[in-house]
Design an enzyme around this catalytic site. Sequence first.
Site, PDB file in Angstrom:
ATOM      1  N   SER A 124       1.350   2.831   0.766  1.00 10.02           N
ATOM      2  CA  SER A 124       2.370   3.851   1.023  1.00 10.02           C
ATOM      3  C   SER A 124       1.771   5.243   0.961  1.00 10.02           C
ATOM      4  O   SER A 124       0.835   5.497   0.190  1.00 10.02           O
ATOM      5  CB  SER A 124       3.486   3.729  -0.020  1.00 10.02           C
ATOM      6  OG  SER A 124       4.356   4.833   0.021  1.00 10.02           O
ATOM      7  N   TYR A 149       6.979   3.668  -8.208  1.00  8.92           N
ATOM      8  CA  TYR A 149       6.699   2.990  -6.940  1.00  8.92           C
ATOM      9  C   TYR A 149       5.312   3.366  -6.434  1.00  8.92           C
ATOM     10  O   TYR A 149       4.510   2.494  -6.061  1.00  8.92           O
ATOM     11  CB  TYR A 149       7.767   3.355  -5.911  1.00  8.92           C
ATOM     12  CG  TYR A 149       7.430   2.896  -4.514  1.00  8.92           C
ATOM     13  CD1 TYR A 149       7.457   1.544  -4.191  1.00  8.92           C
ATOM     14  CD2 TYR A 149       7.073   3.811  -3.522  1.00  8.92           C
ATOM     15  CE1 TYR A 149       7.128   1.116  -2.908  1.00  8.92           C
ATOM     16  CE2 TYR A 149       6.757   3.384  -2.250  1.00  8.92           C
ATOM     17  CZ  TYR A 149       6.784   2.035  -1.944  1.00  8.92           C
ATOM     18  OH  TYR A 149       6.454   1.607  -0.676  1.00  8.92           O
TER      19      TYR A 149
END
Length: 320
Positions: A124, A149
Amino acid sequence: MKALVTGAAGFIGFHICEKLLGRGIDVVGVDDLNPYYDIRLKQARLARLGQGFSFHQLDIADHDALLKLGDGVEVIFHVAAQAGVRYSLENPFAYASANLTGHLSILELARQTSSVKHLIYASSSSVYGTGSTLPYSEHERADRPSSLYAATKRADELMSASYTHLFGLKQTGLRFFTVYGPWGRPDMAYFGFAEAIIAGRPITLYDEGALKRDFTYIDDIIAGIMGVFDHPPGDEQRHRVFNIGNHRAEYVRDLVALLETHLGREAITVSQPKPAADPVETCADISALNALCGYVPTTRLDEGIPRFVEWYQGWKRRPA
């Protein structure tokens, strides 16, 4: 050829499956169908995948169950994860299970399955944190995550690097920038904005929509993934990490304006200060992926949003 796709009922995983099946590749799809968002959307995606596709509902953290699916698999597309930055504040252990144990389970599957030649996994853009230089380059530091995350996705990259060092696994990590388009995720901003505009509910714009994001259309993302698939690692660089984005940062307020135009309704907006975990701007340096496979995104935001709206309106008209 046989491929394993984790997160097969998810947004990106579904589109990967479609593309692979279109190439005549047999696909084994895995997804736990968790209720993080509407399971009916996940099931509808799966229903579109026909001949050559087999589906197994299981948690990738269940390594014994996962290992049974590895026979004959040559490439793994690992895009299953617990997504969402803010949800990690509510349910952090879901991220430990799906993103950490789950990724380790996939690494062990690849290590123990002799037929696997290449593991492609999702990382990501959030790994860059909030203080990185624009455009984000793969050479930039990625050791200051601003969310759990982001920390789990960076940990995945480091685990992968260690498995390549220890066992010689050939792997490619892809740092996705804000992906949007038909069959997208309801927890993403553009999808939530569309739903709120239609319902006449207010939407929250941080700093009056002045934040900028590298919005990347799903077809361009899939083209980049297939480029990596077609250009696997050699022996000289067995583990690689690439940005995969649009290399074009655009204002969130411009996204909202496009949604208003194509939905035919005006948004009710409320401005709030930017959360600490959110960067002011994201933008991908995609030169490395371009050099590898000629990756050049072609879909502008003013082209992609109308395509999303057309799909979205059809989805909302479906029978209950």
